[in-house]
Scaffold this motif. Structure first.
Motif, short mmCIF file in Angstrom:
data_model
loop_
_atom_site.label_atom_id
_atom_site.label_comp_id
_atom_site.label_asym_id
_atom_site.label_seq_id
_atom_site.Cartn_x
_atom_site.Cartn_y
_atom_site.Cartn_z
N ILE A 5 0.85 -1.18 0.00
CA ILE A 5 0.00 0.00 0.00
C ILE A 5 0.89 1.24 0.00
O ILE A 5 1.76 1.38 0.86
CB ILE A 5 -0.91 0.01 1.24
CG1 ILE A 5 -1.75 -1.27 1.27
CG2 ILE A 5 -1.79 1.26 1.27
CD1 ILE A 5 -2.34 -1.58 2.63
N VAL A 6 0.68 2.11 -0.98
CA VAL A 6 1.46 3.33 -1.12
C VAL A 6 0.49 4.51 -1.04
O VAL A 6 -0.39 4.64 -1.88
CB VAL A 6 2.23 3.36 -2.46
CG1 VAL A 6 3.04 4.64 -2.58
CG2 VAL A 6 3.11 2.13 -2.61
N LEU A 7 0.66 5.35 -0.04
CA LEU A 7 -0.18 6.54 0.11
C LEU A 7 0.63 7.76 -0.31
O LEU A 7 1.81 7.88 0.03
CB LEU A 7 -0.63 6.68 1.56
CG LEU A 7 -1.40 5.49 2.13
CD1 LEU A 7 -1.75 5.73 3.59
CD2 LEU A 7 -2.64 5.22 1.31
N ASN A 44 -8.69 8.92 -2.35
CA ASN A 44 -9.33 8.51 -1.10
C ASN A 44 -10.83 8.79 -1.16
O ASN A 44 -11.25 9.88 -1.55
CB ASN A 44 -8.69 9.28 0.06
CG ASN A 44 -9.34 8.97 1.38
OD1 ASN A 44 -9.66 7.83 1.67
ND2 ASN A 44 -9.55 9.99 2.19
N HIS A 51 -7.26 11.03 6.55
CA HIS A 51 -6.26 10.82 5.52
C HIS A 51 -4.95 11.55 5.78
O HIS A 51 -3.93 11.23 5.18
CB HIS A 51 -6.80 11.21 4.14
CG HIS A 51 -7.32 12.61 4.08
ND1 HIS A 51 -6.49 13.70 4.02
CD2 HIS A 51 -8.58 13.08 4.09
CE1 HIS A 51 -7.22 14.80 3.97
NE2 HIS A 51 -8.51 14.45 4.01
N TYR A 54 -2.94 12.45 2.79
CA TYR A 54 -2.70 11.39 1.82
C TYR A 54 -4.01 11.11 1.09
O TYR A 54 -4.81 10.29 1.50
CB TYR A 54 -2.20 10.11 2.51
CG TYR A 54 -0.84 10.28 3.13
CD1 TYR A 54 0.31 10.19 2.36
CD2 TYR A 54 -0.70 10.54 4.49
CE1 TYR A 54 1.56 10.35 2.91
CE2 TYR A 54 0.55 10.70 5.06
CZ TYR A 54 1.67 10.60 4.27
OH TYR A 54 2.91 10.76 4.83
N HIS A 56 -4.35 10.24 -2.24
CA HIS A 56 -4.25 9.31 -3.36
C HIS A 56 -3.39 8.13 -2.95
O HIS A 56 -2.57 8.23 -2.03
CB HIS A 56 -3.64 9.99 -4.59
CG HIS A 56 -4.49 11.08 -5.12
ND1 HIS A 56 -4.49 12.35 -4.58
CD2 HIS A 56 -5.41 11.08 -6.10
CE1 HIS A 56 -5.36 13.09 -5.22
NE2 HIS A 56 -5.94 12.34 -6.16
N GLY A 57 -3.57 7.03 -3.64
CA GLY A 57 -2.77 5.87 -3.30
C GLY A 57 -2.76 4.81 -4.37
O GLY A 57 -3.53 4.84 -5.34
N VAL A 95 5.26 10.36 1.03
CA VAL A 95 4.91 8.97 0.69
C VAL A 95 4.86 8.16 1.97
O VAL A 95 5.74 8.28 2.82
CB VAL A 95 5.95 8.34 -0.27
CG1 VAL A 95 5.61 6.89 -0.57
CG2 VAL A 95 6.08 9.15 -1.55
#
Length: 105
Positions: A5-7, A44, A51, A54, A56-57, A95
């Protein structure tokens, strides 16, 4: 199975079209990186408001930890990650990465 998982915390003024342009190529990585089973990307949609910027992911599914590790240095990943990180106001400081392992134990 590894869920990677990359935020991402893009600048507030970054146009959505530019974010889409940076994320879309990741969706094609399973075609070129062995062991990368699936990729999804987007913004998101949680109503919780937790969030922390953050918005987008990316979520990636790998067959194994070894496949995930190979992905990290794979030229196709590096080629996409460099402009993505450069577009963030604070580089890798914007990130967050979290990996989950599932399967038989």
């Amino acid at each position: 199975m590894i869920t990677h998982i990359v935020l991402l915390r893009f600048p507030d003024n970054m146009p959505g079209a530019r974010i889409d342009e940076l994320l879309a190529p990741f969706l094609r990585l399973p075609e070129v990186i062995p062991g990368l089973v699936a990729v999804s990307a987007g913004s998101n949609t949680s109503p919780e408001g937790l969030h922390n910027g953050y918005r987008h992911g990316l979520v990636m599914q790998f067959s194994s930890a070894l496949d995930r590790d190979a992905y990290l240095t794979h030229p196709a990943h590096v080629r996409l990650a460099e402009p993505l990180v450069a577009a963030l106001a604070h580089g890798v400081g914007d990130v967050a990465v979290f990996d989950l392992e599932s399967g038989d134990r």
